[in-house]
Design a protein around this motif. Structure first.
Motif, short mmCIF file in Angstrom:
data_model
loop_
_atom_site.label_atom_id
_atom_site.label_comp_id
_atom_site.label_asym_id
_atom_site.label_seq_id
_atom_site.Cartn_x
_atom_site.Cartn_y
_atom_site.Cartn_z
N SER A 152 86.71 27.87 68.26
CA SER A 152 85.64 27.24 68.17
C SER A 152 85.40 25.62 68.38
O SER A 152 83.98 25.58 69.04
CB SER A 152 85.30 27.40 66.63
N GLU A 186 74.50 35.14 60.48
CA GLU A 186 75.96 35.69 60.17
C GLU A 186 76.49 36.51 61.12
O GLU A 186 77.75 37.21 61.18
CB GLU A 186 75.97 36.47 58.85
N ASN A 189 82.02 37.32 65.86
CA ASN A 189 83.63 37.27 65.29
C ASN A 189 83.76 35.91 64.78
O ASN A 189 83.00 34.84 64.73
CB ASN A 189 84.55 37.35 66.55
N GLU A 190 84.83 35.61 64.04
CA GLU A 190 85.30 34.52 63.23
C GLU A 190 85.26 33.33 64.26
O GLU A 190 84.62 32.05 63.78
CB GLU A 190 86.62 34.86 62.75
N LYS A 193 81.46 32.50 64.70
CA LYS A 193 80.69 31.89 63.56
C LYS A 193 81.12 30.46 63.43
O LYS A 193 80.46 29.82 62.81
CB LYS A 193 80.95 32.67 62.40
N ARG A 194 82.37 30.27 63.64
CA ARG A 194 82.62 28.73 63.13
C ARG A 194 82.12 27.98 64.12
O ARG A 194 81.75 26.72 63.85
CB ARG A 194 84.51 28.59 63.28
#
Length: 335
Positions: A152, A186, A189-190, A193-194
């Protein structure tokens, strides 16, 4: 201002590279260019073109790194290849501000990191082409292939660098979009989102997520993504454009009636093709290293090489590298 050009990189090297260099020199009297490659072959081409200039220097490099060679090994072992000699010249000469190459993408990217080094606090450099948009503003896509796997924090760096590039090209407050599978905050993937949280918390003009179908609409100035997604997005756009223009050509030649219609629309069709021609915007800058590097498409011809040299000149004149360093340092201090 001195720009180094890899004369033997690309499908049409050295003839088109040399021709593009001449075009750039003729168009800009402030330019000095260093052509790197086989000196005898370059000299022969210049004699055929009847071109002599005290603003053109030739540096001999008899070897070439091929597209199929392992970049890290080739950069370290082929010391007399055109791209390695070009990077050595760029690093050792303070008055040389940029490098332009249409050669092996892997060798160009690897050489930039190994020879020039990354800007402090930039985790990874990013390859960042400018794509045409419906509103003619253009949009930067980064990363488009230099980093298949990203964190990220890498995407935040890409956003900072992309914003500074667009400012250097005259965009006062670049709008940053994050490539995602939906516009909702929202979604994704993680890692994405980060990245959304990090970019949103920065001082950048972040407008949120953007879907691939909207990249060419011109609603943002910079699209940030990991190199895997960016490369898939870029290749999809290129392939779709090739298919559509090919189909359009077949249709306009399918009958006498279609040919007459095409003749009436000739000016409009030419304008449409020109609008989405990647050659007019030059190459893709590699952002995040200590000097300016422009990677041209492997099949670039003279016009694209000339545009890429002019692009490098503009970025150097606007002190892009210095501005990226300053902005990254500012972001670090504000954490």
């Amino acid at each position: 201002m001195k720009i180094v050009v890899d004369a033997f990189g690309g499908d049409y090297a050295p003839s088109e590279i040399v021709a593009g260099t001449i075009k750039a020199l003729q168009a800009n009297q402030d330019l000095n260019i260093v052509l790197v490659g086989d000196k005898d072959k370059i000299t022969e081409l210049l004699q055929q073109l009847v071109f002599v200039s005290d603003r053109l220097e030739i540096v001999h490099a008899p070897d070439v790194i091929g597209m199929d060679e392992v970049p890290t090994i080739a950069i370290r072992t082929k010391k007399t290849s055109s791209i390695v000699v070009a990077y050595d010249y760029l690093k050792q000469n303070d008055d040389a501000v940029a490098l332009v190459s249409a050669g092996s993408t892997g060798a160009t990217l690897t050489g930039a990191v190994l020879k020039l080094g990354r800007i402090p606090n930039i985790s990874r450099p990013a390859l960042a082409p400018i794509l045409p948009t419906v509103n003619d503003r253009g949009v930067m896509l980064l990363d488009c292939g230099a980093n298949a796997d990203c964190k990220s924090e890498n995407l935040l760096d890409f956003a900072i660098m992309g914003a500074e590039y667009m400012k250097a090209m005259g965009v006062k407050k670049p709008r940053i979009g994050l490539l995602n599978i939906g516009t909702e905050e929202e979604k994704g993937n993680e890692m994405v989102k980060r990245a959304h949280e990090l970019i949103k918390s920065s001082k950048l003009n972040f407008v949120g997520n953007i879907e691939a179908r909207d990249v060419l609409r011109g609603n943002v100035d910079v699209v940030v993504c990991d190199g895997f997604s960016g490369n898939v997005c870029l290749k999809t756009i290129e392939g779709t454009a090739e298919i559509l223009f090919g189909e359009l050509k077949d249709i306009t030649h399918s009958s006498l009636k279609a040919k007459l219609g095409a003749l009436m629309l000739k000016k409009n069709l030419y304008g449409l093709k020109k609008k989405y021609d990647y050659k007019k915007v030059g190459g893709a800058p590699l952002l995040g290293v200590n000097k300016i590097v422009i990677k041209c498409h492997g099949n670039s011809k003279a016009d694209n090489i000339a545009s890429s040299i002019e692009q490098a000149y503009t970025l150097a004149k606007n002190k892009l590298v210095e501005k990226v360093k300053k902005q990254v340092e500012k972001e670090e201090n504000e954490k």
